[in-house]
Design an enzyme around this catalytic site. Sequence first.
Site, PDB file in Angstrom:
ATOM      1  N   GLU A   1      73.813  42.906 -40.386  1.00 31.27           N
ATOM      2  CA  GLU A   1      74.163  42.574 -41.757  1.00 31.27           C
ATOM      3  C   GLU A   1      73.889  40.995 -42.397  1.00 31.27           C
ATOM      4  O   GLU A   1      73.236  40.875 -43.669  1.00 31.27           O
ATOM      5  CB  GLU A   1      75.618  42.917 -42.157  1.00 31.27           C
ATOM      6  CG  GLU A   1      75.777  44.456 -42.389  1.00 31.27           C
ATOM      7  CD  GLU A   1      75.815  45.085 -40.872  1.00 31.27           C
ATOM      8  OE1 GLU A   1      75.952  44.383 -39.913  1.00 31.27           O
ATOM      9  OE2 GLU A   1      75.896  46.398 -40.968  1.00 31.27           O
TER      10      GLU A   1
ATOM     11  N   HIS B   1      85.909  52.142 -42.926  1.00 28.02           N
ATOM     12  CA  HIS B   1      85.010  52.872 -43.730  1.00 28.02           C
ATOM     13  C   HIS B   1      85.785  53.169 -45.205  1.00 28.02           C
ATOM     14  O   HIS B   1      85.107  53.901 -45.813  1.00 28.02           O
ATOM     15  CB  HIS B   1      84.536  54.054 -43.191  1.00 28.02           C
ATOM     16  CG  HIS B   1      83.640  54.096 -42.004  1.00 28.02           C
ATOM     17  ND1 HIS B   1      83.849  53.360 -40.956  1.00 28.02           N
ATOM     18  CD2 HIS B   1      82.357  54.366 -41.894  1.00 28.02           C
ATOM     19  CE1 HIS B   1      82.646  53.689 -40.297  1.00 28.02           C
ATOM     20  NE2 HIS B   1      81.862  54.123 -40.890  1.00 28.02           N
TER      21      HIS B   1
END
Lengths: 363, 326
Positions: B60, B129
Amino acid sequence: MTIDASRGAEAPPELVQLLTPEGERVQHPDYDIDLTPEEVRSLYRDLVLVRRVDLEAVALQRQGELGIWASLLGQEAAQIGSGRALTDSDMAFPTYREHGVAWCRDVDPIKLLGLFRGVNNGGWDPKEHNFHLYTIVIGSQTLHAVGYAMGIQRDDAAAATIVYFGDGATSQGDVNESFIWASVFNAPIVFFCQNNQWAISEPLERQTRIPLYRRASGFGFPGVRVDGNDVFACLAVTRQALKNAREGQGPTLIEAFTYRMGAHTTTDDPTRYRVASELEAWKLKDPIERVKAYLFKNELADQTFLDGVEAEADQLGADLRRRCLALPDPEPLAIFDHVYAEPHALIDEERAQFAAYLEGFER
Amino acid sequence: MTVMSLSKALNEGMRKAMEDDPKVLIMGEDVGKLGGVFRVTDGLQKDFGEDRVIDTPLAESGIIGTAIGLALRGYRPVCEIQFDGFVFPAADQIITQLAKMPMRSLGAIKLPVVVRIPCGGGIGAVEHHSESPEAYFTHTAGLRVVACSNPADAYSMIQQAIRSDDPVIFFEPKRRYWEKADVDTADTGWWTPMDKGLVVRPGTDVTLLTHGPMVKTCLEAAQAAEEEGRSLEVVDLRSLNPLDQPLVMESVRKTGRAVVVHEAPVNQGLGAELAARITEQCFYHLESPVLRVGGFSTPYPPSKLEEHYLPDLDRVLDAVDRAFAY
């Protein structure tokens, strides 16, 4: 715990050198350079002038005119050699120590001082010089450089990117991610690592067990170690790597093997962690002395030339000092400038409130 | 008017932005052939090619760092972070570089980078998540932070975010991806500016201040409250930095009561900022303290517990009751 330092080091490191510390020109099977006497004198001049800029900045810090300064002492050849290899269309991404590369990109040294004096965080337009702003967070700029190189690919442009970082930065995730990105996208980039042996107080052994240039093979592109105190070799190796990048052959990692002859910054005290004899040994490999020896041996320059460069350096130093002292402090409301490119309600509100507050003192 | 899901509206918005400007790129993990794990970028690589819709390595920080470099070269990257809990490896690049480089350059550099982050819980997912990390980013000067709550806003706001010359953190309510509504793709006259909030349900007794996935919850709470004779006004904040303070204050001065609702932990969250500002600007209009409904001061729990963690209609109405009890 004892670490077997030989593990993983399959052969002694190779070093590309074209000019010995004694000023002898030597040959290398893969790299050569053909320099006119004028070019050699010009390299010498650059080396001397950037060292003077650096010495002047250290002095300014000692006198309280700069908050801090990161000295390039000892790394002049790595920076001038690589910086002079760049074409106008190439883009360079520096750390905070690339004063020599800035010089090669025609960034006025006074603009470097703004950051260290605290009047701004970066005082030049990167697009004007194709030289990005100094990046202080270690290694962050390597990813910016790869992204920029991906843009060059999409523009189908005849250009390459070079990114500077140190031996300490090779431990950063971002640097390793940038190696992966550059590799899988075959980005036109040169990774120029100035291994100056020390990350503040941490020696190279705390960052790596293998010569840094060999890291490249694991990422799938070539790595080469160059004598970082040899301006000829740094120029030749970087020029070749940039050419390869422009021609679509992808990235190269160059490890410029050099030495940070000064402190990490003016706040640092190297006597706490390294022995004086180490510095003395590296002084014998000084990047400027060997070019001077070469010039004399080959009768490419005389004392008049050297004196002329010295006088120019004196002038540059005095001029830099004068202009540093004349740098205006920013206005208080400059705090709010350029935080956003487009109007931002909260910034506007706070600027107006603070302006009104300040006006209260003037009444 | 076309009926489309929120995810499709984002997809159509990005498609339009890519058609309008060849410098717009999509970057992220699995955004190409797969179309993203939520299919938000479905079909874009097929139509715009691999140079413009880039499947990146799985890192990322690398996504944001290289997006910054592409922006420096004149591109307008739209980065997808696959899930909220995965943004943190990129936090360094977002906070130290993306947010600060324009000011560092004294305005010479603009970084039109969009960071799309599916956020929030309620989908029965595993750890990392279901988070709502907006406050980390609203606290960082130099970033614009927005959250869409419905298909029409998703369509207009993603295009505005891409057009913005500032970096934008763009939160998408993942449990609302599949909810459908009318979207007018033919006209832009109805677009609300990205930095403005909207009163999505007018009322007179209490203002509910919310964003993203909680907008629907608050609308349902307002409907239920109406059946009990209470009139709740629901404000969809949309922009989390900057906050649309005039809209918020106007509503609270009218109702005299405010309840902030978000999924993120209450402690030191966006609601605290709103409560402080409302107290400062609406002190004499308030009938009760500003109350907050949100996550507990715990990590997001395992999914079998998330219905207890997430604010729902009853928790919102409980806060409304408490506001009336003063």
